[in-house]
Every structure is written in structure tokens, then in C-alpha cells.
Scaffold this active site. Sequence first.
Site, PDB file in Angstrom:
ATOM      1  N   ALA A  51     -14.364   8.681 -10.994  1.00 26.95           N
ATOM      2  CA  ALA A  51     -13.936   7.529 -11.411  1.00 26.95           C
ATOM      3  C   ALA A  51     -12.861   7.958 -12.657  1.00 26.95           C
ATOM      4  O   ALA A  51     -11.555   7.514 -12.581  1.00 26.95           O
ATOM      5  CB  ALA A  51     -14.986   6.439 -11.899  1.00 26.95           C
ATOM      6  N   GLN A 198     -21.290  15.790  -2.846  1.00 24.05           N
ATOM      7  CA  GLN A 198     -20.599  16.206  -4.350  1.00 24.05           C
ATOM      8  C   GLN A 198     -21.773  17.086  -4.829  1.00 24.05           C
ATOM      9  O   GLN A 198     -21.423  17.485  -6.038  1.00 24.05           O
ATOM     10  CB  GLN A 198     -20.055  14.850  -4.750  1.00 24.05           C
ATOM     11  CG  GLN A 198     -18.954  14.171  -4.067  1.00 24.05           C
ATOM     12  CD  GLN A 198     -19.167  13.192  -3.022  1.00 24.05           C
ATOM     13  OE1 GLN A 198     -20.180  13.379  -2.275  1.00 24.05           O
ATOM     14  NE2 GLN A 198     -18.282  12.209  -2.751  1.00 24.05           N
ATOM     15  N   ASP A 239     -18.869   4.127 -11.221  1.00 28.36           N
ATOM     16  CA  ASP A 239     -17.766   3.868 -11.041  1.00 28.36           C
ATOM     17  C   ASP A 239     -17.178   2.652 -11.718  1.00 28.36           C
ATOM     18  O   ASP A 239     -15.907   2.314 -11.675  1.00 28.36           O
ATOM     19  CB  ASP A 239     -17.395   3.983  -9.489  1.00 28.36           C
ATOM     20  CG  ASP A 239     -17.493   5.416  -8.904  1.00 28.36           C
ATOM     21  OD1 ASP A 239     -18.544   5.694  -8.817  1.00 28.36           O
ATOM     22  OD2 ASP A 239     -16.368   5.800  -8.726  1.00 28.36           O
TER      23      ASP A 239
HETATM   24  O1  MRU Z   1     -16.310   9.189  -4.077  1.00 36.51           O
HETATM   25  P1  MRU Z   1     -16.528   9.675  -5.379  1.00 36.51           P
HETATM   26  O2  MRU Z   1     -16.988  11.309  -5.197  1.00 36.51           O
HETATM   27  O3  MRU Z   1     -15.441   9.676  -6.160  1.00 36.51           O
HETATM   28  O4  MRU Z   1     -17.728   9.346  -6.183  1.00 36.51           O
HETATM   29  C1  MRU Z   1     -18.108   9.723  -7.606  1.00 36.51           C
HETATM   30  C2  MRU Z   1     -18.932   9.048  -8.336  1.00 36.51           C
HETATM   31  O5  MRU Z   1     -19.599   8.234  -7.644  1.00 36.51           O
HETATM   32  C3  MRU Z   1     -19.393   9.489  -9.827  1.00 36.51           C
HETATM   33  O6  MRU Z   1     -20.799   9.298  -9.974  1.00 36.51           O
HETATM   34  C4  MRU Z   1     -18.610   8.524 -10.551  1.00 36.51           C
HETATM   35  O7  MRU Z   1     -17.214   8.191 -10.225  1.00 36.51           O
HETATM   36  C5  MRU Z   1     -18.691   8.694 -11.972  1.00 36.51           C
HETATM   37  S1  MRU Z   1     -17.900  10.344 -12.446  1.00 36.51           S
HETATM   38  C6  MRU Z   1     -17.771  10.547 -13.900  1.00 36.51           C
END
Ligand code: MRU
Length: 343
Positions: A51, A198, A239
Site C-alpha cells: 500500500a 509475496q 491496505d
Molecule cells: O497485493 P499486494 O502485494 O500489494 O498486497 C500487499 C498487502 O496486502 C500488504 O500487507 C499491505 O499493502 C501493507 S504493505 C506495508
Amino acid sequence: MSIVESVRWSPDGTAVRIVDQRLLPERYLERDLRTLEEIREAIATLAVRGAPAIGIAGAMGLAVVAEAARDATADAFARRVADAAEAIRAARPTAVNLPWAVDRLVRRAASTTGDNLAIVAALRDEATAILDEDRAMCRRIGEHGLPLVPDGTRVLTHCNAGALATGGIGTALAPIYLAAEAGRRVEVIVDETRPLLQGSRLTAWELTRAGIPVTIITDATAPALMRRGGVDLCLVGADRIAANGDVANKIGTYGVAVAARHHEIPLYVAAPASTFDPATPDGDAIEIEQRAADEVRRTFGRLTAPPDVPVCAPAFDVTPAELVTAIVSDAGVHYPPFDFRLS
Ligand code: MRU
């Protein structure tokens, strides 16, 4: 400790330099984004992700696009900036950091008097401020979260809320980095995070690079490991956090939260001010991004399901506030009942 820098200006300042996260851990490649399409595509395909990082990249990208349009007439320049802002905002719907950052630039442009060059300078300045502020917020989250991670803690995390996902040392991983820096022994249990991995591709990569011990588990292993007493606390990112404390985060977070509550393990959510959305009353009002079916059917290019079978692929879920032990922000540690209407 070697902590990766995932998004920054290119050395000559003409492009947004990102680490291409689609290629990790096999390959470390930095890419320079110079056009609207490159920026939009990098965000939509998760080359840059997390995010805070997509907010930063979106803001810096908008400044780059504005700079490229600087010789247009004032009207054409304003149209190009407005259209680019709209396209970047729409690249991904769930993380509030993206519209938050883009809207900051739009407001800065509107309040700047002068020609195109003055507006370009103001946009670049605002985007740099967003990057610098994020770096500082990550550190403060780390400092506020540090007491939650005493020596010998086994922390379970989901997805990647680390340096790769932010402009600094991460959100959920920030207290872990600071605990390790302070000489505490911390072990991180990383959910692999289906379907784009991830956790295993990114979190395990950046923590290992920093010398922090990691064990990867499949997502389905988390409840069983909790039952065996193998997890002391869960620490995840967000997010978007609604006014009532409901948390949208990577799909699977809700399952972790339910299992953690069942086993009386605390679940902490770490997020900077840019992730709080006072305008969204609760989790039901958060738009959840749906990803392409082939991200599930064709795992990294290989067919892992019948080619046309229907797939339900939400990228995020909502953890109700009642399952969250506390939220760690750059302002401090917030305990229930949550009320972020004025954040
Ligand atoms: O789809 P992504 O990889 O962008 O999802 C990211 C997440 O869900 C993270 O946990 C969230 O963005 C927090 S990042 C500090």
C-alpha cells in the site's frame, strides 16, 4: 543490516526507480518508470506493490508525467495531469494510499500559482515529501511496535509489509527490524501467501538479506502451528483501515485472525497514517480488488488447474476490528474500541 530500497528517484531525477518485485527472489532488477503506461502497468502487475509503495510510486509517477508535458499549453498540461492522476488512481482499488497520495499532488497543483514549470516543481516536491514522510513513519511504527517484540519472540506475518512494500523499513516488519537491531532474538514465520507468494518470494527474501531468521509455512499451516504453540504473536500490514478499525489486507489475513483469536494469540496490525481512511465507515464499504483467474489457474506460467475452471480471486479480505488486538501506527499503539473518524 542490509534493508532494500524499493522505490526512489533515479539518480538523474527523471524517472521513478523501482525494484521489479515480479522477478524476486530469482532476480534483482531495478527498473526506471518514465511514462504513464509504465507507471500504471508497474502498479497493476505488482512490479511495485504494497500500500505505501504504490502511493509513493503513483505520486512520483504523476510528477514524472507532468514534467514530460511541461511544454504543452496550460490547458493541455492541466488535462494531461488530470487524466494521468485518474489513470494512476484506478490502477488498483483497495489500498487507500494510492488515491491519498495522488490526491495530495492534485491539491498541490491546484494551489500552485505560476506556469507549468512551477507546477512541475511543486509536484516533484510533494512526491518527495510523501516518500520522505513514509520513511519516517515506518521508523516510528517500528519504535512504537518494538515493546511488543521482546527477546525470543516468534512472529507470524502474512504477505509482505516490509521494506519492499514501503519507502522505508516497512510497517509490520519495522518492529522486527528494530528488535533485531537491538540484539533481540526474533524468528519470523512467513505465510507463503497464495497465489502470488509475496510471503515466500518477498518477505523471506528481504528478511534473509537482513540476517533475520525466517521459516516459511504454507498458508494452511498457520492454524496448526498456532495450536502446537509455535506462534507468540501475529503482525500484519494493512491496505486500508476503516473508521471503525476494520482492516483490509492481503487475502488470508482474516483466516490468520480467526485462528489467532481461537488460540488466544495477539494479532497486531501495523500501518502509517496514509492507510487510515476516516471516510470509509467500516470494512463492508471497502472495494476488494479481484485478480485475474489465471493468477490462480496458472501458477507462475504453469497450468495448475483445468484451463477454464471458474476461479474466485479476491486480492484482499477484511478482518473485523473485533479480531484485532491493537493497531500500531506512526502515532502510537491504538487499542479497541477503535475510532479513526478523525484520523
Ligand atoms: O497485493 P499486494 O502485494 O500489494 O498486497 C500487499 C498487502 O496486502 C500488504 O500487507 C499491505 O499493502 C501493507 S504493505 C506495508
